[in-house]
Every structure is written in structure tokens, then in C-alpha cells.
Design an enzyme around this catalytic site. Sequence first.
Site, short mmCIF file in Angstrom:
data_model
loop_
_atom_site.label_atom_id
_atom_site.label_comp_id
_atom_site.label_asym_id
_atom_site.label_seq_id
_atom_site.Cartn_x
_atom_site.Cartn_y
_atom_site.Cartn_z
CG ASN A 1 -0.14 0.00 2.54
OD1 ASN A 1 0.32 -1.03 2.98
ND2 ASN A 1 0.02 1.18 3.16
CG ASP B 1 -3.98 -1.40 4.12
OD1 ASP B 1 -2.81 -1.37 3.69
OD2 ASP B 1 -4.33 -2.15 5.05
#
Lengths: 568, 194
Positions: free
Chosen positions: A256, A298
Site C-alpha cells: 500500500n 490499503d
Amino acid sequence: MIKRSLFVAAALLASTASVQAYTPVTDARLANPEPHNWLMTRGNYQGWSYSPLDQINVRNVKKLVPVWTFATGKRSGHQSPPIVNDGYMFITQPDNQVIALDARTGEEIWRFQGQGPEEFSALHNTNRGVSLYDDKVYVAMLYGDLVALEAKTGKVAWKTTVANWKVGEYMTMAPLTVKGKIVVGISGGEFGVRGFIAAYDAKTGQQVWKTYTIPAPGEPGSETWRGDDWKRGGASAWMTGNYDVETNTIYWGTGNASPWFGDQRPGDNLYTASTLALDGDTGKIKGHFQYHWNDSWDWDEMNAPMLVDYNYRGRNVRGLIKVSRNGYLYWLERLQNGAIGFVDAKPYVYQDVFASIDPKTGRPTYHPDKVPGTGKKASFCPSLWGGKDWPFEAYNPKLGMIYIPANDNHCGFLEGKVQEYVAGKWWTGVDIPDIGFTVKKDAKSFGEIQAWDIGAGKKTWTVLYPNSMNWGSILTTAGGLVFNGGTQDRMFRAYDARTGEQLWQIKTSSGIIAPPASYMIDGVQYIAVQAGWGVDPQFQQGLLANLIPGWPKATTEGGVLWVFALQE
Amino acid sequence: MGEHERERQVCGCGLARREVVLGAAALGATIPVVAAAADNERRPKAGDRLVHSMGPKKGQPLRVEDLPLGGPGVLAFPMDPSGLVLDGSRFNEVVAVRLDPASLGEETRKGAAEGVVVYSSICSHEACPVNMWNDYEKMLVCSCHGSMFDPREKAAVVFGPAPRRLAQLPVKVESGVLVVTGPFDGRIGAVRAA
Ligand code: FES
């Protein structure tokens, strides 16, 4: 209490096993692993998680029984496959432990216990296995050291510090051996790190190259960052890559972007949430493919794609197949110059963020209301754990099918804030209690195994788990089987790889989140896997227990290696 | 818990120094030299004062009025009477929460002052910072795996994988500032081999 040694210290236990000769691991063997061994995490450089053994097959798998087990003495999530080289087996555990066993009898040969700094804190106390080269075994310590051990004795040959835990860097992946080098990448995407992948000389431990996954100003790709954002921009590299021997190209995934909210770091943010193609000798970036730009969910894309050649829409493709955390399955192309071409992408779970995907480049557009930001709450599916987190999919070359341990019917919501950066501390832009996790109200299942025909681009069968997510890596075999654990009920199961029919199951000691492996000794085929529930599946289970009445709150912890063979 | 309550990085330099302790002892070096070097790592004791460990008031005394009634908590380090902040070990960081004194359990109240309770901010699971706050349940939350601790009941575990409560640091209030009255009442950190 007095600590006698603060960093790596090997605790070697005397062996009672008869130590046999050790077969050195060479480049040629790694390029063409013998069917009876399991020389690397996913079985081969292509990352197939496939065993060419067929003694255990669809007709006799019902007769599979445990032949021996081994308690690891550790709790927390066990995530390493047994690595097997001519009778030697190496398994790793949380807390920086490595154990060598006689793969036939289960006798312990040696044990290594790394010791990190007392004040180290572990977001993911796990390890995903060793890599092999020549007469040594390589393992990454959670707190950032890379250690080489003598395969026969477990004695430390060398160690070197790769990652700085004080700024939140740590390691959990199995290293990748490439032509006499040991390649590793760091974790730490929740702590504001700048990711990197580095290679070390297998003999000496000297660093050969180090490639940051985020370009510095002036380097190609740096134009996708604003100001100093790149310094803490994430793109950790926390899973083992795959390797194309023919072109000497390493494919390695990145995590991420950091912090989690894209509006705090405007731009595409290369090379976050990407696959990188690296030159094996120099680490030079030859190509890349970014799955989603300016990541705000994420959604790490840390797993390297599998190297699979396929025929798609009438064209033969030297391909890559990537099961993405963002919920899409990608057909990609390995071009000769190292560039990665886009072929196709299809959602394999419910995904409500992408509005479209450019058919030429694979670049998505987003529904703006599905993009969380600073002070802007947004919900999205799948949740941050994605359609599939790190567990391995598998490819069966005899059938042209891949098998995905998927999770569907879960979503998330996030609202960002600006957090003060403190080195080594959680720095995502959202506090743990504010991470939103939801499940679809009328969901009939969560965990799945999906089988896809790669050439046809179609899902052929699905197994649904009504009472669990699926956190298990898949092993497929020439015996026409698919093995999978991953459910919180501690089961380990075998399916018919053609149809998805369940053929066998056994209740084990704990939940299985480690990849299974297969090997053969003296004409007997074994299936081996570590049970040992913990880390993310355990955390997610707690959240689910709050959401779904009757959901079991916990699965028992504690590591045990299970080894199965056919009953005589 | 807001960004102003996040702690700052503490160097783990004490580890290296303690290696020296043993080496030096073996060579017959005197202990006091070593003890002086480790001053900012020693655990808090009676007479230390608490100071903010991050945010705009970093390094300033932690006053009762800095703590919102009912939470969230504020992160702090002890400071010795000479003014040395004991931030040489991250295991010295604590979280202070101000609650209605009537809501505190009897045992908890013994170490509390004006409703302020102070606990180790090091989680008993994997030693991550307990530096977050669940505002619905009014609980301390760990920043790694979400274990929740009840600040009214000796920081007992109410959710998550943490195996043990957090150690309490007993305090009193002097001229509005929080002052330590004794050592932690339990061990700090995670139980593990490595
Ligand atoms: S370290 Fe606190 S819950 Fe795991």
C-alpha cells in the site's frame, strides 16, 4: 533480569537424528526443481504452488492419514511451508525460529532461535519460510536481520542487518535465491517506511544491490509524487518474488501507499500497489505494472504474479497471472525488454471502487464516492484485506487452471485524519478503533476457493465456506488435487481440481494459514503443512465475532507440523 | 486517540549500552559509570513527574487539566527530579486517562489521583504501543491488534489477543501536575523468546 545476548544468538540443540549427507542447492536445481523436493516457497520460480507428484491422487486421497506430527513450541501465526531438500526439511515459526527435521521420520536435526531486541514490537509476528542455496539456509528475522545458517548444523554462517526496526521496517517473507544472491524485501507499510528490495551475496552476506520501490527525486516515476511525500510513501515489499530464469527478471510486488489516504500524497505514487520487474544481477527496474494508482484502500499488491504462459483470445502470451487484493484477476504479459503488458482484468469478488479499466493500459478509473480521504468517509468493497490477502493461489499446468483462496461479501469504510509522524509508530491516517469493517447482511458465505480456466478467462467452479473466511494458501498437484486449509474450524481439505468436489478432510490442531507442500522420499509421497492460527485472520475473526451472532470468537493457537501419506 | 497524543520515537540505545555493561564488568570496570549512562532508561519511581511525550506540549509537565474527562488518554514519559526525561526506553512510556473517580474499581483507585489513572503503554501481546482510544466503549486500544483494556479496572483485557493487563503506575497530583508515587505494579512488555 540480565540479558546475556541482545541480538542474534543461536541456540543449537544437540541432535539425536542420524544426520545424512546434504545435497547442495544449485542454480540449475532451482531452475528445474526435482518433483520429489520442495526447494522454495511456492515450489518453483514461476510461483505455481504445484507438485508434479501423483502418487496421492483423486482416486486414493481418501486414504490420506497423518504419519507424524511435530509441535513447534510457538504460538502466533505460522505461515511457512516446509522446504524439503533430499530428506532435510526446514520450517520456520513466529519469534524468529527455524527447525530442521528429517523429512521422513520427523526427527529434529537442529533448531535455531534468533533473538531480537527486547523492545521490538511486532505487528505481524510470523515468518514465511527459508530459501536455500549451496549448503546454506537463509531466513529473515522479524526485527530486520538476514541470517545464513549451515544446512547440516544450523550454525550461523553470517548475518547482516537489512531493515531498521526503529523506523518500523521489519521482515516476514521468505527470501528468494537468484544466481548466488539472496533477495529480500521489507514490511512496514503501516509505519511510514519507504520500501526496498535488496540482494546479498549468498556466500558472504555482502549487499550486492538495493532498489527502493519508490523513486527518489529525478528518478523515473518521481514525477508521480509531491514534495517529500515519497520519503514515507510506503510500497513495502513484504512477499517473496518470482523469477524468470530465461530473461533474468525478478517479479516482486509492492504494498500500500502511505499514509493510507491518497489526498495526503497526491499523484499516482509509483511504484506502490505494483508489480516490479527487476534485473536479477543489478536490481535495476526494467518494468512495472501498477494495479491502482494513488491507493486509498490499503490494498497492497505484495504478491508477485505467477509466471504462466497461456493462449488468450487466440494469442500465445508469455504471461503473468495476478490475483489482486483489489478484487481483480489480471492477465498480463512478460515482454522481452522487461516491460509488463496488460492483457485483461476481471473482478473475481464484488468490487465497487473501479468505474472502468482502460482496455489498453489496465489503468482504472474510480467512483469518487468510493475513495476515502482526509475528513471524507467512504465505504468500499472488498475491505482492506482484499479479495485475497497474501495466501498463495496455485496453477495446475496439466489443467490450465488456477485456484484462488478468495474472500467475498466483506467491505470496509475509512475516514482519514492527519497523524503526527513518529518513527516506528503506526502512521496510516486512521486509528485501529476507527477502521470500519462490515459484512454483507444477507451473505451466505465468506471464504471461497475459485477455480479459473486461464485460457477461457472463466471461473469453472467455486467452493463456498458459509462459516469462515479463507486464509489458506493452495497447493495443487499432478494427482488432480487441490489442498487447502485456511478456515477457522481447523480443517485441512482436499478437492478434485477438475470439479471442486471435496474428497477428504481432517480436523487439525489449529487453523491452517501456512502453505502446504509435497515431497517424496523412498517412493512415498507426503503432504506437509503447519497448523498455527494467528495474526490477521485472528484479528479479523474478532471483528467478525462482533458483527455476526454466533461467529466463533477464537481459534486455538499453537504450532504443529502435520505430515500426511497414504495408508499402507 | 488524536495525533497530539502520539508518542515520539524513543531510541533503543540502552540495548547497546547494556551489552557494554557486561563487557565492562568482565574487564573489571566500575559499575557507577555504567549506571550513569543508563539514567534515562531506568523505570519510573516515586518522585518522578510526568511530561507529555509528543504533540505541541512535548516535554512539558502533564497537568490534570490537559486530560479530557472521560478520555481519550494522553501519552507521557516520566521525568526525574533533575529534569531528565526517562525516554531512553520505550518501555517507560505511559498513557494517562482522566475518569470519573466514582467509576474506578477499588484496586485501581489506590493508584489514581483526581480520577487520573496511568498505565504502561506497552501491550502485553507483542509490545506494541497502546496509544489509541475506543470512544464508544471508553477503552484503551492497542495499535497493533486492537486489544482493549479497561482503564477503570487495572487495565484488564476486555478484547483481543493480549494475555495480560497493563501495569499501573501509581500517581498523585501536586500543584496540578502528575507525580509518580511508586514503581509499575507489574511487568512491562511481551512474553516471548525473541
Ligand atoms: S501487540 Fe497489542 S494487541 Fe497485539
